[in-house]
Design a protein around this motif. Sequence first.
Motif, PDB file in Angstrom:
ATOM      1  N   SER A  72       0.810  -1.191   0.041  1.00  0.00           N
ATOM      2  CA  SER A  72       0.324  -0.205   0.196  1.00  0.00           C
ATOM      3  C   SER A  72       0.781   0.949  -0.241  1.00  0.00           C
ATOM      4  CB  SER A  72      -1.122   0.190   1.353  1.00  0.00           C
ATOM      5  OG  SER A  72      -1.510  -1.460   1.302  1.00  0.00           O
ATOM      6  N   THR A  73       1.663   1.295   0.196  1.00  0.00           N
ATOM      7  CA  THR A  73       3.113   1.912   0.181  1.00  0.00           C
ATOM      8  C   THR A  73       3.861   2.494  -0.569  1.00  0.00           C
ATOM      9  OG1 THR A  73       2.647   1.942   2.746  1.00  0.00           O
ATOM     10  CG2 THR A  73       4.979   2.985   2.327  1.00  0.00           C
ATOM     11  N   LEU A  74       4.628   1.559  -1.357  1.00  0.00           N
ATOM     12  CA  LEU A  74       5.867   1.426  -2.002  1.00  0.00           C
ATOM     13  C   LEU A  74       5.188   1.522  -3.669  1.00  0.00           C
ATOM     14  CD1 LEU A  74       8.493  -0.663  -0.777  1.00  0.00           C
ATOM     15  CD2 LEU A  74       7.676   2.008  -0.145  1.00  0.00           C
ATOM     16  N   GLY A  75       6.125   2.208  -3.782  1.00  0.00           N
ATOM     17  CA  GLY A  75       5.538   2.031  -5.522  1.00  0.00           C
ATOM     18  C   GLY A  75       6.471   1.165  -6.488  1.00  0.00           C
ATOM     19  N   PRO A  76       6.117   1.621  -7.601  1.00  0.00           N
ATOM     20  CA  PRO A  76       6.769  -0.068  -8.298  1.00  0.00           C
ATOM     21  C   PRO A  76       8.629   0.663  -8.439  1.00  0.00           C
ATOM     22  CG  PRO A  76       4.847   0.354  -9.658  1.00  0.00           C
ATOM     23  CD  PRO A  76       5.103   1.539  -8.851  1.00  0.00           C
TER      24      PRO A  76
END
Length: 276
Positions: A72-76
């Motif tokens: 839910s927090t980190l992007g690709p």
Amino acid sequence: MMPISLFKQGVAYTQAEHTIIDFITSNPTEFLVMPIQQLAARLGVSDATVSRFARHAGFRDFKELKATVAASTLGPAEKIAASIEGGPTSPRAFLERQQSYLGITAERIDEEAFMKAARTLAGASLVLIHGKGAASCCAELLRFRLSRFSKRVVVVPPAGSELFEGLVHMDKDSVLVTFGFQRLPEESRIAIEQARSVGATSILFTSRALHGAGAEPDIELVAYRGEPLEYHSMAGAVALVDALVVAVAAQLDGSATDELERLRALKRAYESTLPR
């Protein structure tokens, strides 16, 4: 801030558990690098309290809680960066890591659920497949393979109200297959709810047990894709899809191979006109 809806709703949390929720939602990045002992000490609670909270909030354990927060927090870009920093990036090292994840998937597979999925797909009058984002590759692979067995297979639109253009055709003899890895997309939740309302069977491919996610599929197939902070390859998910296709073919008791032989004969008849 991350949404409080990540945690199971309708639960009477203790004051200590509200403290944990407040910390995670306000400091998700800091939380992700904390072992359970450090978090407990930081908040002035016991390790056991943190462990119980994870289960109370709808997760299997503290590790699964972390995986959900990471998703839910980190992007690709952040996940790729973390993977680069976390170890060697040679093709061999990457593939060996995926090989180890396949081994974990094999160890954890629920064979009873897997065979139930194969039997259900083999007997379905209509298979509806939904895959959003990177999971669309798995959806298309499953459509391609099952269509070769003369199954009626439809890939429904991944998002928006067009989703209902496919779901409206579901009935009790249909099977829905959807994909929700670190978290369950809202479209998948709606599709599972609609399947249940008409008596269709729902199958969810995931990378963790999604208990308390708002919709419970009839069958859950788990593919391990790595730790929360790293880039998540689709290798394990694709392998599990292919394994299911082979199991469906076995359930069809010869009719699947008959269809493939007819396909092969048709290709040979036109190979001079349409070479492979």
